[in-house]
Enzyme design. Structure first.
Site, mmCIF file in Angstrom:
data_model
loop_
_atom_site.group_PDB
_atom_site.id
_atom_site.type_symbol
_atom_site.label_atom_id
_atom_site.label_comp_id
_atom_site.label_asym_id
_atom_site.label_seq_id
_atom_site.Cartn_x
_atom_site.Cartn_y
_atom_site.Cartn_z
ATOM 1 N N GLY A 61 -118.140 -42.440 45.313
ATOM 2 C CA GLY A 61 -119.227 -43.217 45.903
ATOM 3 C C GLY A 61 -119.387 -42.974 47.396
ATOM 4 C CB SER A 62 -116.935 -42.339 50.104
ATOM 5 O OG SER A 62 -116.179 -43.475 49.789
ATOM 6 C CD GLU A 164 -118.508 -54.012 46.675
ATOM 7 O OE1 GLU A 164 -118.717 -55.223 46.560
ATOM 8 O OE2 GLU A 164 -117.788 -53.533 47.571
ATOM 9 C CB SER A 185 -118.426 -46.336 43.511
ATOM 10 O OG SER A 185 -117.049 -46.155 43.238
ATOM 11 C CG HIS A 190 -116.132 -49.603 41.350
ATOM 12 N ND1 HIS A 190 -117.057 -49.322 42.327
ATOM 13 C CD2 HIS A 190 -115.007 -49.945 42.005
ATOM 14 C CE1 HIS A 190 -116.510 -49.484 43.513
ATOM 15 N NE2 HIS A 190 -115.257 -49.850 43.345
ATOM 16 N NE ARG A 221 -124.437 -20.043 42.648
ATOM 17 C CZ ARG A 221 -123.208 -19.593 42.868
ATOM 18 N NH1 ARG A 221 -122.241 -19.885 42.018
ATOM 19 N NH2 ARG A 221 -122.944 -18.861 43.923
ATOM 20 C CG ASN A 252 -117.512 -28.343 46.708
ATOM 21 O OD1 ASN A 252 -118.135 -29.024 45.889
ATOM 22 N ND2 ASN A 252 -116.574 -27.494 46.353
HETATM 23 C C1 LIG Z 1 -120.055 -50.984 48.795
HETATM 24 C C2 LIG Z 1 -119.235 -49.747 48.581
HETATM 25 N N1 LIG Z 1 -119.724 -48.568 48.994
HETATM 26 C C3 LIG Z 1 -119.037 -47.425 48.813
HETATM 27 C C4 LIG Z 1 -117.800 -47.420 48.202
HETATM 28 C C5 LIG Z 1 -117.054 -46.137 48.042
HETATM 29 O O1 LIG Z 1 -116.908 -45.748 46.702
HETATM 30 P P1 LIG Z 1 -115.717 -44.774 46.286
HETATM 31 O O2 LIG Z 1 -114.474 -45.582 46.249
HETATM 32 O O3 LIG Z 1 -116.124 -44.267 44.928
HETATM 33 O O4 LIG Z 1 -115.669 -43.688 47.294
HETATM 34 C C6 LIG Z 1 -117.228 -48.625 47.780
HETATM 35 C C7 LIG Z 1 -115.905 -48.630 47.147
HETATM 36 O O5 LIG Z 1 -115.439 -49.540 46.552
HETATM 37 C C8 LIG Z 1 -117.965 -49.826 47.966
HETATM 38 O O6 LIG Z 1 -117.461 -50.998 47.599
#
Ligand SMILES: Cc1ncc(COP(=O)(O)O)c(C=O)c1O
Length: 390
Positions: A61-62, A164, A185, A190, A221, A252
């Site tokens: 998710g990040s 979330e 995420s 989750h 690609r 990546n």
């Molecule tokens: C609001 C929010 N954004 C982003 C993330 C990041 O997700 P990930 O842990 O998959 O990198 C989280 C992680 O819990 C989150 O709570």
């Protein structure tokens, strides 16, 4: 220290045993394990679930967050130096990509009753922000239809960090469908676990193509053939050199076929687990409502379906929070702070010279908030125990 009797998560997947067995068989037999058919199939079914035209799978998710912001910069829809509103109650890697990519995060307060931003808090920032990267925290939201309307009328680019709140629905619309794009995420614990994983959704084909470019090295690609041809023509690239031609800034952040396989296995189970967690959450919320002197009532009457993974509470005072924490800990119920609480109180906010913000709601949530588990393996007795500890 012995493990908690009621941990945040008991298993990595829904239907744990069968999923692990299916995964082992898949890994033994799959012709390839780097991004391929499984990822494409999961993107297609996730886009259908979410009701969006495009879903681009990434490795967490990040990465979804930084990939989305990079894509908007590449397209010129955001520019270095732009001020971008964020929810004061959020997660670090919602805000950090903005700093990393030269934008200026502006913390906007969240309401203690919703644990999220409301349109009245946003209203004060109109005219001073170019975009809003809102976080839909803990399966909940404020008056997001009004927020979306404010953004539309004031030309603010609305993006949703929905990591979330996959599956929460308000006014017939799923969270994640109010803005230009949204991120998800699939980390363990989750709503849907691919161990690590993330998604970016949008209806905008140009943005989807740029996110796809950003996901893998900046090459063409994985783009649709029509876009590939147009790009190669525009830059005078022949077929041989097109293999290693890089058009824009990228990373990546690709998933593997394991991510895709797990997504395909878990997605059909998602609605059932959301229902179970929602039932647990509603019991917890009702129990809290009977104790208004101890806990702030949680305002979620406007939400048709709450899809969270925790039982959040905000105590009336820090002392009440401390007592509550002690009771939960004594009974072996794992607890956590209310995600990052007030993000402006974290060391990185100061280190990078971000302006101090006055966010009284977020400050209260920071000082008086916590959450308990709401995993789909909880028994009714365990939910009763959690409620009795309030
Ligand atoms: C609001 C929010 N954004 C982003 C993330 C990041 O997700 P990930 O842990 O998959 O990198 C989280 C992680 O819990 C989150 O709570």
């Amino acid at each position: 220290m012995s493990p908690p009797a009621i941990p945040l998560m008991r298993s990595t997947f829904f239907d744990e045993t069968r999923t692990r067995e299916a995964l082992a068989t898949f890994v033994r037999n799959a012709p390839r394990l780097s991004m391929g058919e499984q990822c494409a199939a999961f993107e297609k079914s996730f886009a259908a679930f979410q009701g969006r035209s495009h879903a681009i799978l990434v490795n967490n998710g990040s990465a979804a967050n930084i990939g989305l912001i990079q894509a908007l910069l590449n397209l010129g829809r955001l520019r270095r130096g732009d001020r971008v509103g964020v929810s004061a109650v959020t997660w670090a890697t919602n805000v950090m990509p903005l700093i990393q990519l030269g934008l200026q995060p502006v913390a906007i307060d969240c309401s203690v009753d919703h644990l999220n931003m409301t349109s009245s808090a946003l209203y004060e920032h109109i005219g001073s922000i170019k975009a809003l990267f809102i976080t839909n925290a803990l399966g909940l939201c404020g008056d997001i239809p009004a927020i979306a309307e404010l953004c539309r009328t004031h030309d603010i680019l609305l993006l949703e960090d929905n990591c979330e709140s996959l599956g929460t629905r308000i006014g017939g619309t799923l969270l994640g469908n109010f803005g230009v794009a949204s991120t998800f995420s699939f980390f363990v614990g989750h709503h849907l676990s691919t161990i690590e994983g993330g998604m970016i959704c949008t209806d905008d084909p140009e943005l989807a193509a740029m996110v796809t470019t950003v996901r893998a090295h900046g090459w063409d690609r994985n783009l649709p053939a029509k876009r590939q041809i147009a790009l190669r023509k525009e830059h005078g690239i022949d077929e041989f050199h097109a293999r290693y031609t890089f058009y824009d800034l990228a990373y990546n952040i690709r998933p593997t076929e394991i991510t895709g396989f797990l997504g395909n296995t878990q997605l059909p189970l998602l609605d059932a687990t959301i229902e179970k967690r929602e039932r647990n959450f509603r019991r917890f919320r009702e129990a809290m409502t009977t104790l208004p002197d101890r806990y702030h009532p949680l305002n979620c009457g406007h939400i048709e379906r709450v899809s969270g993974f925790a039982m959040p509470l905000v105590a009336r005072t820090a002392n009440i929070l401390r007592e509550t924490m002690e009771r939960f800990t004594r009974e072996g119920v794992e607890i956590r702070p209310m995600i990052a609480g007030d993000i402006t109180l974290h060391p990185f906010w100061k280190k990078y010279g971000l302006p101090e913000a006055v966010c009284p709601g977020a400050r209260t949530i920071h000082e008086c908030g916590m959450y308990a588990p709401n995993n789909p393996d909880l028994t009714d007795d365990e939910v009763s125990l959690i409620c009795s500890l309030l």
